[in-house]
Design a protein around this motif. Sequence first.
Motif, PDB file in Angstrom:
ATOM      1  N   ARG A  18       5.145  52.954  -2.486  1.00  0.00           N
ATOM      2  CA  ARG A  18       6.401  52.552  -2.359  1.00  0.00           C
ATOM      3  C   ARG A  18       6.902  50.918  -3.333  1.00  0.00           C
ATOM      4  N   GLU A  34      11.445  43.642   0.050  1.00  0.00           N
ATOM      5  CA  GLU A  34      12.238  44.587  -0.366  1.00  0.00           C
ATOM      6  C   GLU A  34      11.678  46.019  -1.633  1.00  0.00           C
ATOM      7  N   VAL A  36      12.655  48.351  -3.355  1.00  0.00           N
ATOM      8  CA  VAL A  36      13.409  49.106  -4.267  1.00  0.00           C
ATOM      9  C   VAL A  36      12.815  50.795  -4.981  1.00  0.00           C
ATOM     10  N   GLY A  37      12.462  51.049  -4.647  1.00  0.00           N
ATOM     11  CA  GLY A  37      11.725  52.242  -4.887  1.00  0.00           C
ATOM     12  C   GLY A  37      10.545  52.965  -4.634  1.00  0.00           C
ATOM     13  N   ASN A  47      11.800  57.623  -7.361  1.00  0.00           N
ATOM     14  CA  ASN A  47      12.550  57.193  -6.802  1.00  0.00           C
ATOM     15  C   ASN A  47      12.876  56.144  -6.995  1.00  0.00           C
ATOM     16  N   LEU A  48      14.724  55.289  -7.405  1.00  0.00           N
ATOM     17  CA  LEU A  48      14.489  54.507  -7.742  1.00  0.00           C
ATOM     18  C   LEU A  48      15.683  53.326  -7.473  1.00  0.00           C
ATOM     19  N   ASN A  49      16.077  52.268  -6.796  1.00  0.00           N
ATOM     20  CA  ASN A  49      17.223  51.798  -6.793  1.00  0.00           C
ATOM     21  C   ASN A  49      17.598  50.753  -7.831  1.00  0.00           C
ATOM     22  N   SER A  51      19.973  49.686  -9.092  1.00  0.00           N
ATOM     23  CA  SER A  51      20.903  47.864  -8.778  1.00  0.00           C
ATOM     24  C   SER A  51      20.257  47.124  -8.846  1.00  0.00           C
ATOM     25  N   ARG A  52      19.835  47.233  -7.611  1.00  0.00           N
ATOM     26  CA  ARG A  52      18.654  46.256  -6.788  1.00  0.00           C
ATOM     27  C   ARG A  52      17.272  45.915  -8.057  1.00  0.00           C
TER      28      ARG A  52
END
Length: 77
Positions: A18, A34, A36-37, A47-49, A51-52
């Motif tokens: 993660r 948090e 974020v991916g 797999n990435l977020n 914007s965050r």
Amino acid sequence: MLKLRLKKYGRKNQTAYRIVVMANTTKRDGKSIEEVGFYNPQTKEVNLNVSRIKERLMQGVQPTPTVKNLLIRADVL
């Protein structure tokens, strides 16, 4: 100091990671702030977020070299 790091999870010989925001003094599998991916090195799935991640980078969070390479490959940096 906060960093974007990899946090290991999964079964033996089938590990996945993660991408998390955590303090640089925290252990690798310790409490994260948090998530974020996600990164799976066997299937090369990322797999990435985005914007965050961009928001955290603007706040001054530093990525580790491995995470930085993943972000460059995904055209986030």
